[in-house]
Design an enzyme around this catalytic site. Structure first.
Site, PDB file in Angstrom:
ATOM      1  N   LEU A  19       0.867  -1.185   0.000  1.00 41.42           N
ATOM      2  CA  LEU A  19       0.000   0.000   0.000  1.00 41.42           C
ATOM      3  C   LEU A  19       0.900   1.230   0.000  1.00 41.42           C
ATOM      4  O   LEU A  19       1.911   1.272   0.710  1.00 41.42           O
ATOM      5  CB  LEU A  19      -0.885   0.040   1.252  1.00 41.42           C
ATOM      6  CG  LEU A  19      -2.196  -0.744   1.234  1.00 41.42           C
ATOM      7  CD1 LEU A  19      -2.878  -0.611   2.598  1.00 41.42           C
ATOM      8  CD2 LEU A  19      -3.136  -0.269   0.139  1.00 41.42           C
ATOM      9  N   ASP A  20       0.527   2.252  -0.781  1.00 41.41           N
ATOM     10  CA  ASP A  20       1.270   3.505  -0.768  1.00 41.41           C
ATOM     11  C   ASP A  20       1.308   4.074   0.651  1.00 41.41           C
ATOM     12  O   ASP A  20       0.372   3.842   1.431  1.00 41.41           O
ATOM     13  CB  ASP A  20       0.598   4.538  -1.680  1.00 41.41           C
ATOM     14  CG  ASP A  20       0.655   4.149  -3.152  1.00 41.41           C
ATOM     15  OD1 ASP A  20       1.588   3.411  -3.532  1.00 41.41           O
ATOM     16  OD2 ASP A  20      -0.222   4.590  -3.912  1.00 41.41           O
ATOM     17  N   PRO A  21       2.346   4.859   0.985  1.00 36.69           N
ATOM     18  CA  PRO A  21       2.417   5.439   2.335  1.00 36.69           C
ATOM     19  C   PRO A  21       1.156   6.212   2.731  1.00 36.69           C
ATOM     20  O   PRO A  21       0.723   6.144   3.882  1.00 36.69           O
ATOM     21  CB  PRO A  21       3.631   6.363   2.243  1.00 36.69           C
ATOM     22  CG  PRO A  21       4.517   5.713   1.226  1.00 36.69           C
ATOM     23  CD  PRO A  21       3.575   5.120   0.211  1.00 36.69           C
ATOM     24  N   ARG A  62      -3.944   4.853  -8.535  1.00 36.06           N
ATOM     25  CA  ARG A  62      -3.498   6.174  -8.996  1.00 36.06           C
ATOM     26  C   ARG A  62      -3.524   6.272 -10.521  1.00 36.06           C
ATOM     27  O   ARG A  62      -3.810   7.341 -11.070  1.00 36.06           O
ATOM     28  CB  ARG A  62      -2.100   6.463  -8.457  1.00 36.06           C
ATOM     29  CG  ARG A  62      -2.074   6.756  -6.962  1.00 36.06           C
ATOM     30  CD  ARG A  62      -0.662   6.972  -6.447  1.00 36.06           C
ATOM     31  NE  ARG A  62       0.128   5.751  -6.449  1.00 36.06           N
ATOM     32  CZ  ARG A  62       1.428   5.698  -6.758  1.00 36.06           C
ATOM     33  NH1 ARG A  62       2.065   6.786  -7.123  1.00 36.06           N
ATOM     34  NH2 ARG A  62       2.073   4.550  -6.717  1.00 36.06           N
TER      35      ARG A  62
END
Length: 297
Positions: free
Chosen positions: A45-47, A179
């Protein structure tokens, strides 16, 4: 080489990841809190993203691929009117647009993003380019021309929409970038867009409602955290389960094809158990299973 220090502990811990930390940081804290010898996660997961981060411990790390390959569900919000370097709110704005789509226009564009699609990953992603991570190259200012890659999108649904944002739900297969969906949808609608909020609601059999809050994970709460562990086989619910005969179990544990009861399609990936629990993941070969991953529980 010396043996890795730590406890031989196996299972899955479902963490509800907060924003502002990396997936690796979550894994490291879980490993530290449980003093576990081995840990990994199924799907970064992205930060800035929140939600389901499935952390595998010990022998459960051998089942990570089954979760990585499984469908995942994301609840996310797109902000219209700007495209950024990272395709989310953390990046610098590249281009702006005054156009704003209606709910009807958004809904009409969604079918083009469902089914087998080709998707170009964000420049700031973990995709490898000549052996290096794209985000490392992007941070150094390199212009990246990343290749499109196939993605299976099960569904993409508009949940809510106002003048400047839209909230959507995406269910997709392995390797999907929310994204990229936001960026490409913004381009398709002529208004530009980027992800403002992103939450993974479920990943294969693991649901965010089963997730442990990150701030509850600590050495002081070790026994409580250990009680939250799900068994290794909880990752295998999408695979057929077969039982090994006593002789078959011995053969499988030694890495050889072993006899099983029950049946599946020839060549199917299955998991095998006996009275002691899971033994392996392997391929069904008509009465026997050829092990691919043997569990040492």
């Amino acid at each position: 080489m010396g043996r890795k220090k730590g406890r031989d502990i196996s299972g899955w811990l479902i963490v509800d990841k907060p924003a502002g930390i990396t997936s690796t940081s979550v894994v490291n804290k879980v490993r530290w809190a449980l003093d576990a010898k081995k840990a990994g996660h199924a799907g970064t997961l992205d930060p800035d993203a929140t939600g389901v981060l499935a952390v595998a411990l010990g022998e459960a790390t051998k089942t990570v691929a089954t979760i990585t390959d499984a469908l995942k569900c994301y609840d996310f919000t797109i902000t219209w009117g700007a495209e950024t370097t990272t395709d989310d709110a953390s990046g610098d704005v590249l281009r702006r647009s005054d156009a704003r789509p209606t709910a009807e226009q958004i809904t009409a564009a969604l079918p083009g993003f469902v089914g087998d699609i080709m998707q170009v990953p964000p420049a700031f992603s973990a995709v490898k380019v000549d052996g290096e991570r794209a985000y490392d190259l992007a941070r150094e200012g390199e212009e990246l021309d990343l290749a499109a890659r196939p993605l299976w999108v099960e569904s993409l649904t508009l949940l809510d929409s106002d003048a400047g944002t839209a909230r959507l739900e995406l269910v997709c297969g392995k390797g999907g970038y929310v994204r990229s969906i936001a960026r490409d949808l913004g381009r398709e609608l002529g208004c530009l867009g980027h992800v403002a909020h992103l939450r993974r609601v479920w990943s294969g059999p693991f649901d965010v409602e089963d997730g442990v809050a990150f701030d509850r994970i600590d050495r002081d709460t070790q026994s409580w955290v250990e009680e939250q562990l799900l068994p290794l086989e909880s990752a295998l619910t999408d695979l057929p389960m077969l039982r090994a005969t006593p002789e078959g179990a011995v053969r499988i544990r030694n890495g050889n094809p072993g006899q099983v009861t029950g049946s599946a399609e020839w060549g199917d990936l299955v998991w095998v158990s006996d009275a002691s629990g899971p033994i392996c993941i392997g391929r069904y070969q008509g009465g026997t299973v050829q092990p691919e991953r043997v569990f040492n529980l």
